[in-house]
Each structure stands twice: as structure tokens, then as C-alpha cells.
Scaffold this motif. Structure first.
Motif, PDB file in Angstrom:
ATOM      1  N   GLN A   1      46.118 -46.222 -23.860  1.00 29.95           N
ATOM      2  CA  GLN A   1      45.049 -47.217 -23.761  1.00 29.95           C
ATOM      3  C   GLN A   1      44.140 -46.923 -22.565  1.00 29.95           C
ATOM      4  O   GLN A   1      42.919 -47.109 -22.648  1.00 29.95           O
ATOM      5  CB  GLN A   1      45.632 -48.627 -23.659  1.00 29.95           C
TER       6      GLN A   1
ATOM      7  N   ARG B   1      41.914 -44.068 -23.626  1.00 32.72           N
ATOM      8  CA  ARG B   1      40.874 -44.552 -24.537  1.00 32.72           C
ATOM      9  C   ARG B   1      39.775 -45.270 -23.762  1.00 32.72           C
ATOM     10  O   ARG B   1      38.590 -45.119 -24.060  1.00 32.72           O
ATOM     11  CB  ARG B   1      41.472 -45.488 -25.577  1.00 32.72           C
ATOM     12  N   SER B   2      40.177 -46.056 -22.768  1.00 32.58           N
ATOM     13  CA  SER B   2      39.198 -46.755 -21.946  1.00 32.58           C
ATOM     14  C   SER B   2      38.340 -45.754 -21.174  1.00 32.58           C
ATOM     15  O   SER B   2      37.124 -45.931 -21.046  1.00 32.58           O
ATOM     16  CB  SER B   2      39.913 -47.699 -20.986  1.00 32.58           C
TER      17      SER B   2
ATOM     18  N   ARG C   1      35.786 -44.258 -23.495  1.00 30.40           N
ATOM     19  CA  ARG C   1      34.707 -45.186 -23.848  1.00 30.40           C
ATOM     20  C   ARG C   1      33.700 -45.338 -22.722  1.00 30.40           C
ATOM     21  O   ARG C   1      32.728 -46.056 -22.857  1.00 30.40           O
ATOM     22  CB  ARG C   1      35.288 -46.557 -24.187  1.00 30.40           C
TER      23      ARG C   1
ATOM     24  N   ASN D   1      34.550 -46.232 -19.377  1.00 29.33           N
ATOM     25  CA  ASN D   1      34.896 -47.255 -18.391  1.00 29.33           C
ATOM     26  C   ASN D   1      35.281 -46.678 -17.037  1.00 29.33           C
ATOM     27  O   ASN D   1      35.841 -47.362 -16.213  1.00 29.33           O
ATOM     28  CB  ASN D   1      36.019 -48.146 -18.907  1.00 29.33           C
TER      29      ASN D   1
ATOM     30  N   MET E   1      40.273 -44.951 -14.817  1.00 30.08           N
ATOM     31  CA  MET E   1      41.176 -45.199 -15.945  1.00 30.08           C
ATOM     32  C   MET E   1      41.917 -43.940 -16.366  1.00 30.08           C
ATOM     33  O   MET E   1      43.054 -43.996 -16.824  1.00 30.08           O
ATOM     34  CB  MET E   1      40.411 -45.774 -17.131  1.00 30.08           C
TER      35      MET E   1
END
Length: 102
Positions: free
Chosen positions: A22, A25-26, A29, A31, A35
Motif C-alpha cells: 500500500q 502504491r501511494s 500515485r 504521494n 511513502m
């Protein structure tokens, strides 16, 4: 007791890798790079939690040696997470509700 311990270790691996996934993935994206470091840190932490038992069960190392390696791996993971929190100023943008950027 042995079976329950193996199940518990598998749960730790699955949860740690789910958190790492997760976080990755962040990162993808957009972010922020922190992360990515969170994800890497949780991979180390979750693998470190299991490596001690594997090394000891395979009679590769004594329990003290395996524990020292496990502690080192978990510490490296925590350093990655800590770096993600305090790793310097990362550029970021704030998107307001009406679409303006700040």
C-alpha cells in the motif's frame, strides 16, 4: 506451540507486506518519496520478524546469533521508516478543493 508460532509469523509477513504494498502504491500515485521509504522499511521489519526462527530452525545459527541478525534487520527497517518521517524537506503540492494549487 510450534504450529501456532508459524501461523503467527506468517500473519506478520502478510501484514507487513500488505502495508509495504500500500505504501508503494501511494508512492506510485505521486504521494511522495517518503511513502517509498515506508514501504521498504516495512519489508525489512516484516522479514526481520521471521528470519530469526528460520535461521534457528535450520540449525544455521544459535538462537543468540539469529536474534542478533533479526534485531539488525528490524533496526534497518525502522531506520527507513524514521527517514521517511524526518528525511528532509520533500517537495509537495497542496491541492485545494476548487482545484487551485498552493
Amino acid at each position: 506451540m510450534h504450529t501456532e508460532l508459524i501461523i503467527a509469523k506468517l500473519v506478520v509477513i502478510v501484514l507487513g507486506l500488505a502495508i509495504a504494498f500500500q505504501a508503494f502504491r501511494s508512492y506510485r500515485r505521486g504521494n511522495g518519496q517518503p511513502m517509498l521509504f515506508v514501504g521498504i522499511g516495512f519489508v525489512f521489519i516484516s522479514q526481520g520478524a521471521v528470519i530469526e526462527g528460520i535461521l534457528y530452525e535450520l540449525d544455521v545459527l544459535t538462537i543468540y546469533q539469529a536474534s542478533a541478525i533479526q534485531t539488525g534487520i528490524v533496526a534497518v527497517g525502522m531506520l527507513f521508516v524514521l527517514y521517511s518521517l524526518y528525511g528532509g524537506s520533500m517537495p509537495y503540492t497542496v491541492t485545494l478543493r476548487d482545484g487551485e494549487r498552493q
